[in-house]
Write a protein that holds these residues in place. Structure first.
Motif, PDB file in Angstrom:
ATOM      1  N   VAL A 168      61.677  37.095  82.581  1.00 32.62           N
ATOM      2  CA  VAL A 168      60.645  36.569  81.685  1.00 32.62           C
ATOM      3  C   VAL A 168      61.156  36.556  80.253  1.00 32.62           C
ATOM      4  CG1 VAL A 168      58.374  37.031  80.677  1.00 32.62           C
ATOM      5  CG2 VAL A 168      58.689  37.183  83.149  1.00 32.62           C
ATOM      6  N   GLN A 169      61.808  37.635  79.830  1.00 32.35           N
ATOM      7  CA  GLN A 169      62.332  37.702  78.465  1.00 32.35           C
ATOM      8  C   GLN A 169      63.343  36.603  78.184  1.00 32.35           C
ATOM      9  OE1 GLN A 169      61.372  39.449  75.869  1.00 32.35           O
ATOM     10  NE2 GLN A 169      59.772  40.505  77.009  1.00 32.35           N
ATOM     11  N   GLN A 170      64.144  36.260  79.174  1.00 36.88           N
ATOM     12  CA  GLN A 170      65.104  35.167  78.991  1.00 36.88           C
ATOM     13  C   GLN A 170      64.385  33.852  78.724  1.00 36.88           C
ATOM     14  OE1 GLN A 170      67.735  35.178  82.424  1.00 36.88           O
ATOM     15  NE2 GLN A 170      68.145  37.379  82.179  1.00 36.88           N
ATOM     16  N   HIS A 171      63.286  33.607  79.448  1.00 33.33           N
ATOM     17  CA  HIS A 171      62.498  32.393  79.195  1.00 33.33           C
ATOM     18  C   HIS A 171      61.898  32.417  77.789  1.00 33.33           C
ATOM     19  CE1 HIS A 171      62.545  30.331  83.067  1.00 33.33           C
ATOM     20  NE2 HIS A 171      62.443  31.506  83.667  1.00 33.33           N
ATOM     21  N   TYR A 178      55.834  31.551  75.166  1.00 27.58           N
ATOM     22  CA  TYR A 178      55.644  32.580  74.150  1.00 27.58           C
ATOM     23  C   TYR A 178      55.157  33.881  74.779  1.00 27.58           C
ATOM     24  CZ  TYR A 178      55.345  28.206  71.549  1.00 27.58           C
ATOM     25  OH  TYR A 178      55.583  26.947  71.065  1.00 27.58           O
ATOM     26  N   GLU A 179      54.442  33.743  75.877  1.00 22.93           N
ATOM     27  CA  GLU A 179      53.799  34.895  76.511  1.00 22.93           C
ATOM     28  C   GLU A 179      53.577  34.595  77.976  1.00 22.93           C
ATOM     29  OE1 GLU A 179      49.580  37.406  76.117  1.00 22.93           O
ATOM     30  OE2 GLU A 179      50.079  35.866  74.656  1.00 22.93           O
ATOM     31  N   VAL A 180      53.792  35.596  78.824  1.00 26.91           N
ATOM     32  CA  VAL A 180      53.540  35.457  80.259  1.00 26.91           C
ATOM     33  C   VAL A 180      52.834  36.709  80.756  1.00 26.91           C
ATOM     34  CG1 VAL A 180      54.655  35.582  82.531  1.00 26.91           C
ATOM     35  CG2 VAL A 180      55.360  33.837  80.920  1.00 26.91           C
ATOM     36  N   CYS A 348      55.652  32.239  86.461  1.00 24.82           N
ATOM     37  CA  CYS A 348      55.108  33.299  87.318  1.00 24.82           C
ATOM     38  C   CYS A 348      55.333  32.975  88.794  1.00 24.82           C
ATOM     39  CB  CYS A 348      53.620  33.496  87.047  1.00 24.82           C
ATOM     40  SG  CYS A 348      53.257  34.295  85.466  1.00 24.82           S
ATOM     41  N   ASP A 349      55.121  31.720  89.170  1.00 24.59           N
ATOM     42  CA  ASP A 349      55.359  31.321  90.557  1.00 24.59           C
ATOM     43  C   ASP A 349      56.804  31.569  90.976  1.00 24.59           C
ATOM     44  OD1 ASP A 349      52.779  30.522  91.127  1.00 24.59           O
ATOM     45  OD2 ASP A 349      53.105  28.427  90.591  1.00 24.59           O
ATOM     46  N   GLN A 350      57.727  31.363  90.069  1.00 28.64           N
ATOM     47  CA  GLN A 350      59.153  31.539  90.377  1.00 28.64           C
ATOM     48  C   GLN A 350      59.557  33.008  90.460  1.00 28.64           C
ATOM     49  OE1 GLN A 350      60.972  29.421  87.140  1.00 28.64           O
ATOM     50  NE2 GLN A 350      60.366  27.394  87.892  1.00 28.64           N
ATOM     51  N   ILE A 351      58.918  33.852  89.658  1.00 28.18           N
ATOM     52  CA  ILE A 351      59.396  35.233  89.496  1.00 28.18           C
ATOM     53  C   ILE A 351      58.587  36.241  90.307  1.00 28.18           C
ATOM     54  CG2 ILE A 351      59.686  37.098  87.803  1.00 28.18           C
ATOM     55  CD1 ILE A 351      60.412  34.978  85.735  1.00 28.18           C
ATOM     56  N   GLU A 352      57.270  36.076  90.377  1.00 27.54           N
ATOM     57  CA  GLU A 352      56.443  37.085  91.042  1.00 27.54           C
ATOM     58  C   GLU A 352      56.736  37.148  92.534  1.00 27.54           C
ATOM     59  OE1 GLU A 352      52.703  37.080  87.890  1.00 27.54           O
ATOM     60  OE2 GLU A 352      52.366  36.355  89.928  1.00 27.54           O
ATOM     61  N   GLY A 353      56.604  38.342  93.096  1.00 29.50           N
ATOM     62  CA  GLY A 353      57.005  38.562  94.486  1.00 29.50           C
ATOM     63  C   GLY A 353      55.902  38.382  95.506  1.00 29.50           C
ATOM     64  N   ALA A 403      57.648  42.989  73.753  1.00 30.08           N
ATOM     65  CA  ALA A 403      57.327  43.887  74.861  1.00 30.08           C
ATOM     66  C   ALA A 403      58.530  44.754  75.233  1.00 30.08           C
ATOM     67  CB  ALA A 403      56.883  43.072  76.075  1.00 30.08           C
ATOM     68  N   LEU A 404      58.233  45.962  75.714  1.00 35.78           N
ATOM     69  CA  LEU A 404      59.238  46.894  76.211  1.00 35.78           C
ATOM     70  C   LEU A 404      58.964  47.150  77.689  1.00 35.78           C
ATOM     71  CD1 LEU A 404      59.219  49.467  73.255  1.00 35.78           C
ATOM     72  CD2 LEU A 404      60.871  47.602  73.655  1.00 35.78           C
ATOM     73  N   ALA A 405      60.019  47.061  78.503  1.00 33.07           N
ATOM     74  CA  ALA A 405      59.850  47.102  79.957  1.00 33.07           C
ATOM     75  C   ALA A 405      59.151  48.373  80.423  1.00 33.07           C
ATOM     76  CB  ALA A 405      61.208  46.965  80.644  1.00 33.07           C
ATOM     77  N   GLU A 406      59.553  49.533  79.909  1.00 24.34           N
ATOM     78  CA  GLU A 406      58.957  50.791  80.357  1.00 24.34           C
ATOM     79  C   GLU A 406      57.468  50.849  80.011  1.00 24.34           C
ATOM     80  OE1 GLU A 406      58.464  54.373  82.159  1.00 24.34           O
ATOM     81  OE2 GLU A 406      60.321  53.204  82.211  1.00 24.34           O
ATOM     82  N   GLN A 407      57.118  50.417  78.810  1.00 21.61           N
ATOM     83  CA  GLN A 407      55.704  50.440  78.406  1.00 21.61           C
ATOM     84  C   GLN A 407      54.868  49.508  79.277  1.00 21.61           C
ATOM     85  OE1 GLN A 407      55.265  49.653  74.233  1.00 21.61           O
ATOM     86  NE2 GLN A 407      56.351  51.518  73.598  1.00 21.61           N
ATOM     87  N   GLU A 408      55.391  48.326  79.568  1.00 28.18           N
ATOM     88  CA  GLU A 408      54.637  47.374  80.385  1.00 28.18           C
ATOM     89  C   GLU A 408      54.482  47.879  81.818  1.00 28.18           C
ATOM     90  OE1 GLU A 408      53.063  44.870  79.170  1.00 28.18           O
ATOM     91  OE2 GLU A 408      53.912  45.041  77.162  1.00 28.18           O
TER      92      GLU A 408
END
Length: 429
Positions: A168-171, A178-180, A348-353, A403-408
Motif C-alpha cells: 500500500v505504501q508503494q502505491h 492518498y489513503e487506503v 484493496c482487491d489486489q492486496i487483501e487476502g 502511517a506506521l505498520a506496527e501502530q496500524e
C-alpha cells in the motif's frame, strides 16, 4: 395490520433479550438498537422486525431490481443489507478472493411484525399486537451454553500484514492513492454458536449507536457498529464517516489527554479530512447545487473500547435523483475505501487476502411511505454461516504516508478486542 402500544414492564435491556429470543422462531429477523445514544436523525430507540411477507434477494443487477421491489411495496420499515462487493456492479471492479460465508449481495424484506420502543412504551404493528406482546413477555431466555471453544485465527500473519502494508505504501509513494483502508480477516471454522446470545454479549461489551442483529436463513450479522453510512430525513442526506481511532484511557484525566492528542494529531486530522472531501464529492452527485456542507468536523465520540473522530456532511437531495441512485453515487462508505475511491478499492482487491462481503457494506432500512432511509457501516461486526459453521470478522484502518505498520497492526487488534471478548476467545497466533 394494527398498531397498539403497551407499557414497558421490564428494563429495556430485559425486554430486548426476551424479544430477541422470541424472534428466534422466524427465518427473517432484523433488530436495530441505538443503545440510548443521542441522535437527532435516528427514528428508533430500538426496532425489531420479523417474518418476511415479501422479500428481495439478488446477486446481479441488484440496484435496479431493488428499486422495483421498493416501488411495489409501500411500507414504513423495509430492513435489509447491501454487500460491500456491490461496488463491482457500480464500478468496473472485480473481486477474485474466495467467499466462505455465502451471503447474497443484497437482501430486504417486508416484515409481518414490527416492534419498536420509545420512552417506556412498546409499539407493536401486527395482525394481533396483544398476542405478540404477551408471547414476548412470557418468553424465558434459554440456558446459556457452556463457554465457547473457538479457535479464532487471522487470515494473515503479522509479517503478511506488514507485507501488505508495504505494498500500500508503494502505491501511496507513486501517487496512485492518498489513503487506503486496509482490512484483514479473522475467522473460526467448525464454529457452533448461539448467534442471539453472542450478539447480546457483544452489545453488552460494546454498546454502540448503530448496533444490529440480522438473520436470513443460515446467515447472521451481529454488529456493534458505531458508524452511520447514510440517512435521509425530510429530503436531506446525512453521512457521518469515522476516521481516527484511539484506545480508551483508564481514568477520565487520561481520556481527556488522549482526546486532546487526537484533536492535535496531524495524522488523524489528515485522514479525516480526506474522507470528508471524498464524501462531499460523492454527495454532490445527488445534491441540489450549493447545498453540500460539512456541518460538524472532527467530533470525538467515546465508546467502551475506543475514542472515534467523526465528521458530519449533509446536503439537500435533488428531487430528480432517486434514492437508489443516491446509493449508486455513494456506496460503499468512503471511510472503508480510501481516496481516490475507485483506485483505493481496486488496490484493496489486489492486496487483501479475503473477500469483504457484508463487511464494509451496510445494514439499514427503507421507509417507502415517508421517503426516508437509514443505513450503518458494517464494522466491528461478526458474520456467521450457521450451515457451514463458518464465523468471520474483519478489522482495518486507514493508511496514509504518515502511517506506521506496527501502530496500524495494533489498531486492527484493538478493534477486534470487543468481538473476541464477546466470543470469550483469544486470537491464536
Amino acid at each position: 395490520m394494527r398498531i397498539e402500544s403497551f407499557d414497558l414492564l421490564d428494563s429495556k435491556d430485559k425486554f430486548h433479550q426476551k424479544a430477541l429470543h422470541w424472534s428466534g422462531q422466524f427465518d427473517e429477523i432484523s433488530f436495530f438498537n441505538s443503545n440510548g445514544s443521542p441522535d437527532q436523525w435516528g427514528r428508533f430507540e430500538s426496532m425489531l422486525a420479523v417474518k418476511a411477507l415479501h422479500s428481495f434477494c439478488a446477486d446481479e443487477n441488484v440496484l435496479d431490481q431493488l428499486q422495483q421491489f421498493l416501488l411495489q411495496h409501500p411500507c414504513d420499515v423495509i430492513p435489509g443489507f447491501l454487500s460491500y462487493d456491490l461496488k463491482n456492479e457500480i464500478e468496473e471492479l472485480q473481486t477474485s478472493t474466495t467467499d466462505k460465508l455465502g451471503f447474497p449481495s443484497a437482501y430486504f424484506f417486508v416484515p409481518a411484525i414490527t416492534i419498536s420502543i420509545s420512552g417506556m412504551q412498546v409499539h407493536i404493528q401486527a395482525d394481533d399486537p396483544v398476542a405478540v406482546y404477551q408471547s414476548i413477555c412470557e418468553t424465558t431466555a434459554p440456558q446459556a451454553k457452556a463457554a465457547l471453544d473457538l479457535h479464532v485465527r487471522s487470515r494473515w500473519t503479522k509479517g503478511e500484514y506488514f507485507d501488505a502494508f508495504d505494498k500500500v505504501q508503494q502505491h501511496i509513494q507513486r501517487g496512485d492513492i492518498y489513503e487506503v483502508n486496509l482490512c484483514q480477516e479473522f475467522f473460526a471454522e467448525n464454529a457452533d454458536i448461539s448467534p442471539i446470545e453472542v450478539y447480546l454479549k457483544l452489545n453488552a461489551v460494546s454498546p454502540t449507536p448503530f448496533s444490529n442483529f440480522f438473520k436470513v436463513g443460515p446467515h447472521f450479522i451481529m454488529s456493534a457498529s458505531p458508524e452511520r453510512f447514510l440517512t435521509k430525513r425530510k429530503g436531506r442526506l446525512i453521512s457521518q464517516p469515522i476516521k481516527g481511532t484511539a484506545k480508551r484511557g483508564i481514568t477520565e484525566h487520561e481520556d481527556r489527554d488522549i482526546i486532546n492528542r487526537m484533536l492535535q494529531s496531524q495524522k488523524e486530522i489528515a485522514e479525516n479530512v480526506m474522507i470528508v472531501d471524498l464524501v462531499r464529492n460523492d454527495l454532490t452527485r445527488s445534491a441540489l447545487p450549493g447545498t453540500v456542507e460539512a456541518t460538524r468536523l472532527f467530533e470525538i465520540q467515546s465508546f467502551k473500547q475506543v475514542h472515534q473522530m467523526i465528521s458530519t456532511i449533509s446536503c439537500i437531495q435533488d428531487p430528480n435523483v432517486s434514492n437508489i441512485d443516491v446509493f449508486r453515487h455513494t456506496f460503499p462508505a468512503g471511510s472503508m475505501t480510501g481516496a481516490p475511491k475507485i483506485a483505493a478499492m481496486r488496490i484493496c482487491d489486489q492486496i487483501e487476502g479475503s473477500k469483504r462481503g457484508i463487511y464494509a457494506g451496510s445494514v439499514g432500512y427503507f421507509d417507502t411511505i415517508r421517503d426516508e432511509f437509514d443505513f450503518n457501516v458494517v464494522i466491528r461486526s461478526l458474520l456467521y454461516n450457521q450451515r457451514e459453521k463458518y464465523l468471520s470478522f474483519h478489522t482495518g484502518g486507514a493508511l496514509t504516508n504518515q502511517a506506521l505498520a506496527e501502530q496500524e497492526y495494533q489498531e486492527c487488534l484493538l478493534k477486534a478486542s470487543a468481538i473476541l471478548q464477546a466470543l470469550n476467545s483469544k486470537l491464536e497466533q
